[in-house]
Scaffold this active site. Structure first.
Site, PDB file in Angstrom:
ATOM      1  N   ASP A  51     -85.336 -74.972  -2.641  1.00 53.77           N
ATOM      2  CA  ASP A  51     -85.545 -74.425  -1.300  1.00 53.77           C
ATOM      3  C   ASP A  51     -84.887 -75.288  -0.222  1.00 53.77           C
ATOM      4  O   ASP A  51     -84.388 -74.771   0.780  1.00 53.77           O
ATOM      5  CB  ASP A  51     -87.042 -74.303  -1.016  1.00 53.77           C
ATOM      6  N   GLU A 124     -89.685 -74.465   9.605  1.00 54.30           N
ATOM      7  CA  GLU A 124     -90.615 -74.950  10.621  1.00 54.30           C
ATOM      8  C   GLU A 124     -89.957 -75.930  11.575  1.00 54.30           C
ATOM      9  O   GLU A 124     -88.913 -76.509  11.286  1.00 54.30           O
ATOM     10  CB  GLU A 124     -91.841 -75.617   9.989  1.00 54.30           C
ATOM     11  N   TYR A 165     -94.684 -77.620   4.721  1.00 54.20           N
ATOM     12  CA  TYR A 165     -95.408 -78.687   5.431  1.00 54.20           C
ATOM     13  C   TYR A 165     -96.711 -78.138   6.001  1.00 54.20           C
ATOM     14  O   TYR A 165     -97.773 -78.763   5.931  1.00 54.20           O
ATOM     15  CB  TYR A 165     -94.490 -79.201   6.539  1.00 54.20           C
ATOM     16  N   LYS A 167     -98.677 -75.726   4.933  1.00 55.97           N
ATOM     17  CA  LYS A 167     -99.719 -75.559   3.906  1.00 55.97           C
ATOM     18  C   LYS A 167    -100.305 -76.905   3.482  1.00 55.97           C
ATOM     19  O   LYS A 167    -101.492 -77.010   3.173  1.00 55.97           O
ATOM     20  CB  LYS A 167     -99.154 -74.827   2.688  1.00 55.97           C
ATOM     21  N   SER A 168     -99.455 -77.947   3.475  1.00 58.36           N
ATOM     22  CA  SER A 168     -99.922 -79.264   3.034  1.00 58.36           C
ATOM     23  C   SER A 168    -100.980 -79.851   3.963  1.00 58.36           C
ATOM     24  O   SER A 168    -101.720 -80.749   3.574  1.00 58.36           O
ATOM     25  CB  SER A 168     -98.738 -80.230   2.911  1.00 58.36           C
ATOM     26  N   ALA A 187    -103.414 -84.463  12.259  1.00 59.24           N
ATOM     27  CA  ALA A 187    -104.374 -85.531  12.568  1.00 59.24           C
ATOM     28  C   ALA A 187    -104.760 -85.556  14.037  1.00 59.24           C
ATOM     29  O   ALA A 187    -104.572 -86.557  14.736  1.00 59.24           O
ATOM     30  CB  ALA A 187    -103.806 -86.889  12.138  1.00 59.24           C
TER      31      ALA A 187
END
Length: 266
Positions: A51, A124, A165, A167-168, A187
């Site tokens: 990807d 993204e 990223y 989803k993580s 965060a």
């Protein structure tokens, strides 16, 4: 063949893969395709790799609207953008020859940085602190103040980029048939002094998202567009909208987006 017969192959290490790809080159030529080393001449662009390579192929060739993209993975790789692997490359060529071939369209987002240049993203956009200090970002939706974010950063993902990223960090996986984009927090600080929504949220295609970096010492954040970090200094604001562009890819029959999600994650 009609006009759709010029193929450009893209890979980060194309020369190293020459021996493995030679049978594919020969197969393409025997089926009436012309190979070109100039991506601007091609009407079919094929990435060879995972990807990440597919994202690079789209970016390096300028998010072309007048051609088809296809992704081929190497042995043992899986990809949400890549429908084919070297073992079924003949099936890909047959699909490209079919006048009624199935085409999948992936949405893209536009990002205007500091009111100047517009960048496209297929996966993204991420805006993150570059130092060991939280970054403060004023978040606006359609020009109206929504929240003041303080934390490590924000991710704005397309529907197909939602499996990366986004989803993580526990963002939702979006159906690419939905026209919109998702915003997720990295965060965030949530206490009596600072407060954010604390969860991902999805904006529709008509919305405009503005991320204004509050200049409080973290004035040089890292901005990532797909899988590239851009050396843009002193980012003041980023305006994000859903682009009119759509990336057209060749679809393998009986291989829906959700089938690929299932194979990749479950």
């Amino acid at each position: 063949m009609a006009a759709r017969n010029k193929i450009f192959f893209y890979s980060r290490n194309l020369k190293e893969l020459e021996d493995q790809l030679q049978p594919l080159y020969e197969l393409a030529e025997s089926n009436g395709f012309l190979l070109t080393e100039n991506d601007k001449e091609a009407n079919i662009i094929i990435s060879v790799g995972g990807d990440g390579t597919f994202l690079q192929a789209v970016r390096k060739t300028g998010f072309r609207q007048d051609c088809l993209y296809a992704g081929i993975t190497m042995s043992g790789e899986s990809g949400l953008y890549c429908d084919f692997d070297l073992d079924n490359s003949q099936e890909m060529l047959k699909s490209l020859q079919n006048e009624e071939l199935e085409v999948r369209r992936f949405p893209v987002i536009d990002a205007v940085i500091n009111g100047e240049r517009t960048y496209q993203c297929l996966n993204e956009l991420s805006l993150r602190s570059s130092i060991i200090k939280t970054i403060a970002i004023q978040v606006q939706i359609d020009g109206n103040a929504f929240e003041t974010f303080r934390g490590d950063g924000l991710i704005v993902a397309t529907p197909t980029g939602s499996t990366g990223y986004n989803k993580s960090i526990h963002g939702a996986v979006m159906d690419p048939l939905l026209e919109g984009f998702q915003v997720s927090e990295l965060a965030s600080l949530n206490n009596n002094r600072y407060r954010t929504l604390g969860s991902s949220f999805i904006l529709g295609k008509e919305r405009t998202l503005t991320l204004e970096v509050i200049q409080d010492g973290n004035d040089y954040p890292i901005i990532g567009l797909d899988n590239e970090a851009y050396p843009i200094q002193n980012i003041k604001d980023v305006e994000v909208t859903l682009s009119d562009k759509m990336i057209k890819t060749v679809k393998l029959k009986h291989n829906s987006y959700w089938e690929r999600v299932r194979r990749t994650f479950l």
